[in-house]
Scaffold this active site. Structure first.
Site, PDB file in Angstrom:
ATOM      1  N   TYR A 190       0.833  -1.208   0.000  1.00 52.54           N
ATOM      2  CA  TYR A 190       0.000   0.000   0.000  1.00 52.54           C
ATOM      3  C   TYR A 190       0.867   1.257   0.000  1.00 52.54           C
ATOM      4  CZ  TYR A 190      -2.895   3.740   1.927  1.00 52.54           C
ATOM      5  OH  TYR A 190      -3.522   4.935   2.154  1.00 52.54           O
ATOM      6  N   ALA A 195      -2.347   8.970   4.575  1.00 50.39           N
ATOM      7  CA  ALA A 195      -3.187   8.001   5.255  1.00 50.39           C
ATOM      8  C   ALA A 195      -2.328   6.798   5.645  1.00 50.39           C
ATOM      9  CB  ALA A 195      -4.319   7.563   4.327  1.00 50.39           C
ATOM     10  N   SER A 230      -3.992  14.301   7.504  1.00 51.58           N
ATOM     11  CA  SER A 230      -4.819  13.774   6.409  1.00 51.58           C
ATOM     12  C   SER A 230      -6.239  13.468   6.865  1.00 51.58           C
ATOM     13  CB  SER A 230      -4.181  12.493   5.862  1.00 51.58           C
ATOM     14  OG  SER A 230      -5.124  11.779   5.078  1.00 51.58           O
ATOM     15  N   LYS A 273      -3.479  21.324  -3.290  1.00 57.86           N
ATOM     16  CA  LYS A 273      -2.448  20.292  -3.452  1.00 57.86           C
ATOM     17  C   LYS A 273      -2.764  19.439  -4.675  1.00 57.86           C
ATOM     18  CE  LYS A 273      -0.504  16.248  -1.055  1.00 57.86           C
ATOM     19  NZ  LYS A 273      -1.163  15.085  -1.644  1.00 57.86           N
ATOM     20  N   HIS A 313       0.708  13.561  -6.231  1.00 62.72           N
ATOM     21  CA  HIS A 313       0.146  12.595  -5.284  1.00 62.72           C
ATOM     22  C   HIS A 313       1.080  11.387  -5.114  1.00 62.72           C
ATOM     23  CE1 HIS A 313      -3.866  12.116  -3.232  1.00 62.72           C
ATOM     24  NE2 HIS A 313      -3.319  10.951  -2.936  1.00 62.72           N
ATOM     25  N   ASP A 368       5.854  18.484  -3.430  1.00 57.43           N
ATOM     26  CA  ASP A 368       6.197  17.181  -2.860  1.00 57.43           C
ATOM     27  C   ASP A 368       6.292  16.152  -3.968  1.00 57.43           C
ATOM     28  OD1 ASP A 368       3.707  15.958  -3.421  1.00 57.43           O
ATOM     29  OD2 ASP A 368       3.001  16.040  -1.354  1.00 57.43           O
ATOM     30  N   ARG A 417      14.185  12.905  -1.369  1.00 56.32           N
ATOM     31  CA  ARG A 417      14.820  11.836  -0.598  1.00 56.32           C
ATOM     32  C   ARG A 417      16.156  12.240   0.024  1.00 56.32           C
ATOM     33  NH1 ARG A 417      10.353  10.610  -1.220  1.00 56.32           N
ATOM     34  NH2 ARG A 417       9.464   8.833  -2.320  1.00 56.32           N
ATOM     35  N   GLY A 446       6.233  12.456   1.900  1.00 58.18           N
ATOM     36  CA  GLY A 446       5.158  11.533   2.231  1.00 58.18           C
ATOM     37  C   GLY A 446       5.679  10.194   2.715  1.00 58.18           C
ATOM     38  N   ARG A 447       6.117   9.368   1.769  1.00 56.04           N
ATOM     39  CA  ARG A 447       6.578   8.022   2.150  1.00 56.04           C
ATOM     40  C   ARG A 447       7.690   8.012   3.183  1.00 56.04           C
ATOM     41  NH1 ARG A 447       5.429   7.909  -3.157  1.00 56.04           N
ATOM     42  NH2 ARG A 447       3.841   6.460  -3.941  1.00 56.04           N
TER      43      ARG A 447
HETATM   44  C1  FNR Z   1      -0.524   9.624   0.230  1.00 57.35           C
HETATM   45  N1  FNR Z   1      -0.863  10.889  -0.251  1.00 57.35           N
HETATM   46  C2  FNR Z   1      -2.019  11.496   0.202  1.00 57.35           C
HETATM   47  N2  FNR Z   1      -2.334  12.750  -0.233  1.00 57.35           N
HETATM   48  C3  FNR Z   1      -3.450  13.385   0.227  1.00 57.35           C
HETATM   49  O1  FNR Z   1      -3.704  14.514  -0.186  1.00 57.35           O
HETATM   50  N3  FNR Z   1      -4.258  12.765   1.142  1.00 57.35           N
HETATM   51  C4  FNR Z   1      -3.998  11.524   1.632  1.00 57.35           C
HETATM   52  O2  FNR Z   1      -4.722  11.000   2.467  1.00 57.35           O
HETATM   53  C5  FNR Z   1      -2.854  10.830   1.126  1.00 57.35           C
HETATM   54  N4  FNR Z   1      -2.548   9.567   1.547  1.00 57.35           N
HETATM   55  C6  FNR Z   1      -1.385   8.961   1.131  1.00 57.35           C
HETATM   56  C7  FNR Z   1      -1.052   7.696   1.615  1.00 57.35           C
HETATM   57  C8  FNR Z   1       0.150   7.105   1.231  1.00 57.35           C
HETATM   58  C9  FNR Z   1       0.496   5.754   1.756  1.00 57.35           C
HETATM   59  C10 FNR Z   1       1.032   7.787   0.368  1.00 57.35           C
HETATM   60  C11 FNR Z   1       2.359   7.196  -0.021  1.00 57.35           C
HETATM   61  C12 FNR Z   1       0.681   9.017  -0.127  1.00 57.35           C
HETATM   62  C13 FNR Z   1       0.064  11.638  -1.117  1.00 57.35           C
HETATM   63  C14 FNR Z   1       1.063  12.422  -0.272  1.00 57.35           C
HETATM   64  O3  FNR Z   1       0.436  13.489   0.387  1.00 57.35           O
HETATM   65  C15 FNR Z   1       2.205  13.031  -1.108  1.00 57.35           C
HETATM   66  O4  FNR Z   1       1.670  13.797  -2.151  1.00 57.35           O
HETATM   67  C16 FNR Z   1       3.179  12.013  -1.677  1.00 57.35           C
HETATM   68  O5  FNR Z   1       3.366  10.937  -0.786  1.00 57.35           O
HETATM   69  C17 FNR Z   1       4.505  12.693  -1.952  1.00 57.35           C
HETATM   70  O6  FNR Z   1       5.396  11.832  -2.541  1.00 57.35           O
HETATM   71  P1  FNR Z   1       6.552  11.029  -1.733  1.00 57.35           P
HETATM   72  O7  FNR Z   1       7.155  11.982  -0.738  1.00 57.35           O
HETATM   73  O8  FNR Z   1       5.851   9.878  -1.092  1.00 57.35           O
HETATM   74  O9  FNR Z   1       7.492  10.632  -2.802  1.00 57.35           O
END
Ligand code: FNR
Length: 378
Positions: free
Chosen positions: A30, A85, A112, A245, A269, A301, A305, A324-325
């Protein structure tokens, strides 16, 4: 334990993968999931490697300062936490642990609306810190207002409206290196615990209903087709600044300025929605250019890294970056301590990059410090 001290962000990913694959494999899937052929996801990281630093030498006398200001609030480092999330699935109370770690690092976290923790509970557990609240423009205006009123009451400083999810990416097609176990929906991908909040894209978060989009939506829809009109409605409902966003083009950015918003997070995203859009770093300069003179702040975003990545994004016009991750990996590695360490690594790397590029202050960082690979004479 040997796992608790990763030396860089890639090690967080590797150790988190090892740990989660052993205990919660579907959660790992996930987190790492991306859409389509993973073009946008892969390029989001690679885009940073196409820029090279142009250091200024023999100009600094003191350690650089990394302080900056986002929407009027000072932050100690321009490295903030994206709304994600699934944090509570990684570790109990995950959102609160991340929020607390961000506050200790002196930076901002976006909470979130798809979090399994209620915003009011988050507010109780993490009373101090700089927070923004994220929501989609759900069809159900009541669930939006619930988030907005809580955010106002808790002293959150802005609303982040995610605009790149009119439909949720559902099917993982094409190349995927993560097997067929992937649950491809954002909100129901994380393993559910009893009592966890469910959510339907059309109806918004639902406390007690199980995840049944086909039946909990009056119109049998899982879409979240919001328009600029819905945004105008939201703006009329609150005095909080609004950050959009998921903007990736100059055209959408200009429209957003007209709509009177306060900030833009250039974002794809995390490569989890529309595959084939440009990596945020590549889209950043045109968005910055498009909003010039409007006072709208631009952040980004996706694929950040390292501290050098942060510096490159700032050089291309970002006021701050979000990750995020990396936050989820850090939670998996060592809970709140992991997030604190992750942010410290970013801070140290970024401070060193500033020092070696001869930048004393954040405002010294500009496009003269980066050069795209296409600009070199080979
Ligand atoms: C997200 N992202 C996300 N964005 C948002 O607006 N609402 C949310 O609930 C979520 N949930 C979510 C869960 C997971 C597991 C991931 C990986 C991502 C997107 C997040 O806000 C963001 O845009 C990205 O994760 C940025 O990229 P990196 O930093 O993961 O490479």
């Amino acid at each position: 334990e040997k796992h608790s001290e990763p030396a860089n962000i890639h090690e967080f990913e590797r150790i988190a993968e090892e740990k989660l694959k052993a205990s919660k494999n579907s959660l790992w899937s996930y987190i790492i999931k991306a859409s389509g052929d993973r073009q946008t996801y892969d390029e989001s990281m690679r885009a940073f490697k196409r820029y090279f630093l142009q250091p200024q030498v023999l100009t600094l006398r003191e350690k650089p300062s990394t302080w900056t200001i986002v929407l009027g609030n000072p932050i100690r480092i321009p490295i903030c936490i994206s709304p994600v999330a699934g944090q509570a699935s990684v570790i109990e109370g995950g959102d609160a642990l991340t929020g607390d770690a961000a506050a200790k690092a002196g930076t901002l976290m976006v909470f979130s609306s798809s979090s399994s923790m209620k915003i009011e509970d988050f507010g109780k557990v993490v009373p101090r810190g700089l927070f923004w609240a994220q929501t989609d423009l759900y069809r159900d205006k009541k669930s939006i207002l619930n988030i907005v009123r809580n955010a106002e009451g808790l002293g959150f400083k802005a609303l982040v409206i995610t605009v790149d999810t009119p439909v949720e990416f559902m099917a993982s097609s094409g190349k995927s290196d993560i097997g067929d176990e992937v649950d491809t929906t954002e909100t129901n991908g994380a393993p559910k615990k009893d009592g966890e909040k469910k959510e339907c894209k059309g109806c918004g978060p639902t406390d007690d209903t199980p995840w049944q989009p086909k039946t909990c939506c009056a119109k049998n829809e899982t879409f979240c087709m919001a328009t600029w009109q819905d945004l105008a409605w939201l703006k009329s409902e609150t005095k909080l600044p609004i950050v959009l966003k998921g903007i990736l083009t100059a055209k959408a950015a200009r429209r957003a300025v007209t709509a009177g918003i306060d900030g833009i997070i250039v974002s794809a995203h995390g490569g989890r929605q529309l595959d084939g859009v440009p990596p945020p770093l590549m889209a950043l300069p045109e968005v910055v250019e498009a909003v010039k003179g409007s006072g709208v702040e631009v952040y980004m975003d996706g694929g950040v890294r390292s501290g050098s990545d942060v510096f490159k994004a700032m050089a291309l016009g970002a006021r701050a970056v979000f990750v995020g991750r990396p936050a989820l990996w850090a939670l998996a590695v060592n809970g709140g301590e992991g997030v604190r360490r992750m942010l410290r690594i970013f801070e140290d790397e970024f401070t060193s990059t500033m020092a070696m590029c001869g930048c004393q202050q954040i405002r010294d960082i500009d496009s003269s410090f980066v050069k795209h690979e296409s600009q070199f004479r080979y």
